[in-house]
Motif scaffolding. Structure first.
Motif, PDB file in Angstrom:
ATOM      1  N   VAL A  70     -23.308  69.450  12.311  1.00  0.00           N
ATOM      2  CA  VAL A  70     -21.945  69.948  12.110  1.00  0.00           C
ATOM      3  C   VAL A  70     -20.923  69.024  12.783  1.00  0.00           C
ATOM      4  CG1 VAL A  70     -22.599  72.355  11.787  1.00  0.00           C
ATOM      5  CG2 VAL A  70     -22.179  71.513  14.107  1.00  0.00           C
ATOM      6  N   GLY A  71     -21.364  67.777  13.043  1.00  0.00           N
ATOM      7  CA  GLY A  71     -20.438  66.760  13.537  1.00  0.00           C
ATOM      8  C   GLY A  71     -20.193  66.770  15.027  1.00  0.00           C
ATOM      9  N   GLN A  72     -21.068  67.453  15.783  1.00  0.00           N
ATOM     10  CA  GLN A  72     -20.927  67.503  17.238  1.00  0.00           C
ATOM     11  C   GLN A  72     -21.935  66.545  17.887  1.00  0.00           C
ATOM     12  OE1 GLN A  72     -18.668  69.173  19.063  1.00  0.00           O
ATOM     13  NE2 GLN A  72     -17.724  70.062  17.237  1.00  0.00           N
ATOM     14  N   GLN A  73     -21.474  65.751  18.837  1.00  0.00           N
ATOM     15  CA  GLN A  73     -22.323  64.829  19.559  1.00  0.00           C
ATOM     16  C   GLN A  73     -22.704  65.421  20.909  1.00  0.00           C
ATOM     17  OE1 GLN A  73     -23.637  62.015  18.224  1.00  0.00           O
ATOM     18  NE2 GLN A  73     -22.559  62.706  16.360  1.00  0.00           N
ATOM     19  N   VAL A  74     -23.958  65.288  21.285  1.00  0.00           N
ATOM     20  CA  VAL A  74     -24.446  65.817  22.568  1.00  0.00           C
ATOM     21  C   VAL A  74     -24.957  64.649  23.407  1.00  0.00           C
ATOM     22  CG1 VAL A  74     -26.134  67.332  23.666  1.00  0.00           C
ATOM     23  CG2 VAL A  74     -25.077  67.991  21.497  1.00  0.00           C
TER      24      VAL A  74
ATOM     25  N   ALA B 270     -27.369  70.110  30.520  1.00  0.00           N
ATOM     26  CA  ALA B 270     -28.203  68.914  30.706  1.00  0.00           C
ATOM     27  C   ALA B 270     -27.747  68.100  31.910  1.00  0.00           C
ATOM     28  CB  ALA B 270     -28.177  68.059  29.447  1.00  0.00           C
ATOM     29  N   ASP B 271     -26.439  68.036  32.141  1.00  0.00           N
ATOM     30  CA  ASP B 271     -25.924  67.305  33.300  1.00  0.00           C
ATOM     31  C   ASP B 271     -26.322  67.981  34.604  1.00  0.00           C
ATOM     32  OD1 ASP B 271     -24.753  65.414  31.686  1.00  0.00           O
ATOM     33  OD2 ASP B 271     -22.743  66.321  31.737  1.00  0.00           O
TER      34      ASP B 271
ATOM     35  N   TYR C 249     -33.955  72.045  23.183  1.00  0.00           N
ATOM     36  CA  TYR C 249     -32.878  71.059  23.316  1.00  0.00           C
ATOM     37  C   TYR C 249     -32.819  70.154  22.095  1.00  0.00           C
ATOM     38  CZ  TYR C 249     -30.164  67.076  24.983  1.00  0.00           C
ATOM     39  OH  TYR C 249     -29.237  66.068  25.101  1.00  0.00           O
ATOM     40  N   THR C 250     -33.981  69.688  21.652  1.00  0.00           N
ATOM     41  CA  THR C 250     -34.030  68.827  20.473  1.00  0.00           C
ATOM     42  C   THR C 250     -33.491  69.549  19.243  1.00  0.00           C
ATOM     43  OG1 THR C 250     -35.949  67.651  21.362  1.00  0.00           O
ATOM     44  CG2 THR C 250     -35.531  67.448  19.003  1.00  0.00           C
ATOM     45  N   ALA C 251     -33.899  70.811  19.076  1.00  0.00           N
ATOM     46  CA  ALA C 251     -33.431  71.588  17.927  1.00  0.00           C
ATOM     47  C   ALA C 251     -31.922  71.826  18.007  1.00  0.00           C
ATOM     48  CB  ALA C 251     -34.170  72.922  17.870  1.00  0.00           C
ATOM     49  N   ILE C 252     -31.430  72.131  19.204  1.00  0.00           N
ATOM     50  CA  ILE C 252     -29.997  72.358  19.387  1.00  0.00           C
ATOM     51  C   ILE C 252     -29.213  71.083  19.082  1.00  0.00           C
ATOM     52  CG2 ILE C 252     -28.218  72.745  21.145  1.00  0.00           C
ATOM     53  CD1 ILE C 252     -30.216  74.714  22.465  1.00  0.00           C
TER      54      ILE C 252
ATOM     55  N   PHE D 292     -33.665  70.081  31.376  1.00  0.00           N
ATOM     56  CA  PHE D 292     -33.286  70.816  30.171  1.00  0.00           C
ATOM     57  C   PHE D 292     -33.537  69.973  28.924  1.00  0.00           C
ATOM     58  CE2 PHE D 292     -29.725  72.042  27.195  1.00  0.00           C
ATOM     59  CZ  PHE D 292     -30.299  73.219  26.763  1.00  0.00           C
ATOM     60  N   LYS D 293     -33.401  68.657  29.058  1.00  0.00           N
ATOM     61  CA  LYS D 293     -33.586  67.770  27.908  1.00  0.00           C
ATOM     62  C   LYS D 293     -35.036  67.713  27.439  1.00  0.00           C
ATOM     63  CE  LYS D 293     -29.689  64.694  28.946  1.00  0.00           C
ATOM     64  NZ  LYS D 293     -29.277  63.293  29.215  1.00  0.00           N
TER      65      LYS D 293
END
Length: 231
Positions: free
Chosen positions: A227-231, A205-206, A217-220, A211-212
């Motif tokens: 699972v506790g991961q921040q994007v 995304a950077d 992207y939304t589903a990912i 890509f956003k």
């Protein structure tokens, strides 16, 4: 098959500014041409990735029933009965000063066949088609073959093979080909390597903010957050 085409020089109300040796195909995707396979032909032209050629959809060009129809710019040549990848290769050779290497043509046809098998969930045959195409060693399109084969391997449950192919797809992918990163993120997630998947999502995304705007992207993002991961 001998290409059966009818050519017209009538003006079709189009204008385009082309650099030297730059050509554009406008392929009709209106109802009749669409039923005759014009959308698949357009995808084939786009997927070739030829730097001297741009392909885009267009509305009805008339002569319905004689399609798929297309117009070649900047000369505004109107062509009919361009129905197969082989037909398109003849058009490019005759009117766009562009020859498609037989290896590229064969590999692309095998990839499209693999896609059709995958859509029917015939994963073994899909993998066979992609593998045959890769064995040909085409000079373009390798990233799509690895990307597609990775997706099928993952659906089959072969996560290690899916990971290897996704990594190759990312390695060979040109800028803007997000499917390769998506395949790798999906596989890392399936392997439980959530932090790596999140990092790759952020990095992609950077590097390219478009890509956003992908549905994936939304589903990912939601899956990673679960699972506790921040994007």
């Amino acid at each position: 098959m001998v290409l059966r085409y009818a050519m017209s020089r009538r003006r079709v109300g189009l204008s385009v500014h082309c650099q030297a040796k730059q050509y554009e195909l406008r392929i009709c995707i209106h109802r009749t041409c669409k039923r005759q396979g014009s959308e698949q032909l357009l995808k084939f032209a786009v997927d070739l990735g030829l730097p001297s050629l741009k392909a885009a959809p267009i509305g009805c060009l008339g002569n319905c029933g004689n399609g798929p129809n297309m117009v070649v710019l900047p000369d505004e040549r109107l062509l009919h009965h361009v129905a197969t990848p082989n037909d398109l290769a003849q058009v490019l050779r005759a009117f766009c000063r562009t020859s498609i290497d037989d290896t590229i043509l064969q590999a692309t046809q095998l990839r499209l066949a693999g896609n059709a098998h995958a859509a029917q969930q015939d994963f073994r045959q899909a993998i066979n088609c992609y593998s045959q195409a890769l064995q040909l060693g085409p000079s373009v399109g390798t990233h799509m073959l690895y990307s597609n084969r990775s997706a099928v391997y993952l659906q089959e449950g072969d996560k290690d093979a899916a990971l290897a192919d996704a990594q190759r797809a990312v390695e060979y992918a040109p800028p803007g080909f997000h499917n390769a990163a998506i395949r790798l993120i999906d596989t890392l997630f399936a392997l439980g390597r959530f932090d790596e998947a999140a990092e790759l999502c952020k990095r992609t995304a950077d590097q390219d903010s478009s890509f956003k705007f992908r549905e994936e992207y939304t589903a990912i993002k939601k899956a990673l957050q679960s699972v506790g991961q921040q994007v």
